[in-house]
Design an enzyme around this catalytic site. Structure first.
Site, mmCIF file in Angstrom:
data_model
loop_
_atom_site.group_PDB
_atom_site.id
_atom_site.type_symbol
_atom_site.label_atom_id
_atom_site.label_comp_id
_atom_site.label_asym_id
_atom_site.label_seq_id
_atom_site.Cartn_x
_atom_site.Cartn_y
_atom_site.Cartn_z
ATOM 1 N N GLU A 57 -41.299 -60.494 -59.537
ATOM 2 C CA GLU A 57 -40.274 -59.324 -59.143
ATOM 3 C C GLU A 57 -39.146 -59.289 -60.241
ATOM 4 O O GLU A 57 -38.715 -57.981 -60.378
ATOM 5 C CB GLU A 57 -39.844 -59.588 -57.670
ATOM 6 N N TYR A 142 -34.116 -54.890 -52.282
ATOM 7 C CA TYR A 142 -35.447 -54.566 -52.531
ATOM 8 C C TYR A 142 -36.185 -56.060 -52.892
ATOM 9 O O TYR A 142 -37.178 -56.238 -52.347
ATOM 10 C CB TYR A 142 -35.653 -53.797 -53.662
ATOM 11 N N ASP A 160 -39.548 -48.277 -52.660
ATOM 12 C CA ASP A 160 -39.243 -47.949 -54.331
ATOM 13 C C ASP A 160 -39.592 -46.920 -54.792
ATOM 14 O O ASP A 160 -39.717 -45.964 -53.794
ATOM 15 C CB ASP A 160 -39.970 -49.278 -55.080
#
Length: 314
Positions: A57, A142, A160
């Site tokens: 990520e 996120y 997103d």
């Protein structure tokens, strides 16, 4: 576009595009089945290790995915566990980041610090909730939610850029309603498969240049953009050129048949194209080709009664 309204099933979607309670479950099932049938093979999708997922990520932030895969594999070869990363020299981690052109070297610093926190503050065991994960250095809402979802199946709906594009196009959702719409769509307790699936939809079928038919988008039956031909989105300020395309006319067919139980083919042809002539270039053969495509996609049923050929939505 309209502001989000509260649907009859208690979910928030945009007004006219709101799926009924009866349509919501088929939409979920169609998307998950589409994802499970065929999706891009990224190595971090094959693990539930929170450390490996966190690395993916952080690397994926503003870095092209084709550069991330080899960098991620090399990074884990060198520092295979969170303990290994915490014990590493920070300068070595930053040098690796720079050598692999991953951009913004402070992300390497944050990742190293986060590993140190996991080892020192959490005894080497990753926190499992989005809120707890945000206590780690450089981990925002996120990223925390993504790690909670993909490692522990314990996250909320991911929102997103790709997901916003899907919601905007498919359900006419607008600014301020993305979080609630995404949360209402996600089946309870299935954040891992759902977030992977809807992000894949935005990355493959509903990209800036949509590939609805080519990618076999599972939401064409319900999609506002597919039916209207308007594929603008928050990150796509101008409408892609589709005037006169087969996609445009497929969308018109689906929209018209949605308003009628059935229609004769010639009647349908005249309604979707002003220059339709049964025996002309844009006539029955052309129209039957469009209908056959929609039939193959499971959207339209063609009833051939000899002299009277009709079409209807399945």
């Amino acid at each position: 576009m309209t502001d989000a309204d509260e649907g009859s099933d208690g979910t928030a979607f945009a007004g006219d595009a709101s799926p009924s309670a009866a349509a919501l479950e088929p939409m979920r099932e169609a998307l998950v089945a589409w994802y499970e049938r065929d999706h891009r093979a990224f190595p971090w999708r094959e693990t539930d290790d929170p450390y490996a997922i966190l690395v993916s990520e952080v690397m994926s932030q503003q870095t092209q995915i084709d550069r991330v895969v080899p960098a991620w594999e090399s990074f884990l070869d060198r520092w295979p566990t969170v303990d290994d990363l915490a014990a590493a020299e920070r300068s070595d981690v930053v040098a690796f980041w720079s050598t692999h052109a991953l951009g913004y070297n402070n992300r390497a610093t944050y990742l190293h610090e986060a590993a140190t926190q996991v080892v020192d503050a959490y005894d080497g065991v990753f926190p499992k909730t989005p809120d707890e994960l945000q206590s780690l250095m450089g981990v925002g809402p996120y990223t925390a939610n993504a790690v909670a979802s993909f490692a522990f199946d314990n996250g909320d709906a991911v929102v997103d850029t790709n997901v916003k594009r899907v919601l905007y196009r498919a359900l006419d959702v607008t600014d301020g309603a993305y979080e609630s719409a995404a949360g209402a769509l996600m089946p309870a307790g299935e954040s891992r498969i759902w977030n992977n699936a809807i992000m894949e939809l935005g990355g493959v079928a509903c990209a800036k240049k949509p590939r609805c038919d080519e990618a076999g988008c599972p939401w064409r039956e319900w999609c506002h953009a597919y039916q209207t031909g308007d594929f603008t989105a928050p990150d796509v300020p101008t409408q892609p050129s589709f005037e006169g395309s087969r996609r445009q006319f497929r969308g018109r067919i689906v929209r018209l048949l949605g308003d009628h139980d059935e229609m004769e083919v010639d009647t349908l042809g005249h309604r979707i194209r002003v220059d339709y002539t049964p025996d002309g270039e844009y006539g029955r053969e052309w129209l039957r080709g469009l209908l056959s495509d929609l039939d193959d996609d499971g959207l339209v049923k063609i009833d051939d009664g000899g002299d009277r050929v009709t079409a209807r939505l399945r």
